[in-house]
Design an enzyme around this catalytic site. Structure first.
Site, PDB file in Angstrom:
ATOM      1  N   ASP A 131       0.830  -1.201   0.000  1.00  0.00           N
ATOM      2  CA  ASP A 131       0.000   0.000   0.000  1.00  0.00           C
ATOM      3  C   ASP A 131       0.867   1.255   0.000  1.00  0.00           C
ATOM      4  O   ASP A 131       2.079   1.198   0.193  1.00  0.00           O
ATOM      5  CB  ASP A 131      -0.899   0.018   1.232  1.00  0.00           C
TER       6      ASP A 131
ATOM      7  N   TYR B 140       5.397 -10.741   6.961  1.00  0.00           N
ATOM      8  CA  TYR B 140       4.957  -9.359   7.042  1.00  0.00           C
ATOM      9  C   TYR B 140       5.110  -8.905   8.487  1.00  0.00           C
ATOM     10  O   TYR B 140       4.733  -9.617   9.411  1.00  0.00           O
ATOM     11  CB  TYR B 140       3.485  -9.233   6.625  1.00  0.00           C
TER      12      TYR B 140
END
Length: 129
Positions: free
Chosen positions: A51, A110
């Protein structure tokens, strides 16, 4: 010939990894530099998308060329001088023609870090005030 490119980036100035119309992306920035350097249009396929504003400490993408890259270490050196300072290429390695940055991955990790921009004052202990 297919190559994996290993890199890292600070995503603060980008709309994320993936190319977007009228917005700067990490993918688009690297594609422009490597296309100029290799003197052919290069399209990158990334391991995934990030993002806006997200950083990557280790990211893999792949690209295809019409002819072999003679000296991958030299290409890395030159790319790092062409790219902005918030993107750094670590390695370029030849891989099998069917290797895929996204689908050939064996693991992903992540990590999410939250930084509070606003901190309220701590309450005082009434016994010590």
């Amino acid at each position: 010939m297919r190559y994996f490119i290993e890199l890292r980036y600070n995503g603060g100035a980008y709309c994320g990894w993936q190319r977007q119309p009228d917005m700067p992306s990490v993918q688009q920035t690297i594609e422009g530099a490597i296309s100029t350097l290799l003197r052919e249009p290069i399209l990158l396929t990334g391991a995934g998308r990030t993002d806006t504003g997200v950083n990557a400490s280790y990211y893999v993408a792949h690209f295809d060329t019409s002819s072999p890259v003679a000296d991958p270490e030299q290409v890395v050196f030159k790319l790092n001088h062409m790219l902005p300072g918030d993107i750094a290429v670590s390695r370029i390695v030849p891989v099998a023609a069917d290797a895929h940055a996204r689908f050939s991955a064996r693991e992903r990790e992540y990590r999410y870090y939250i930084c509070l921009l606003y901190t309220s004052p701590s309450p005082r202990d009434p016994k010590t005030s």
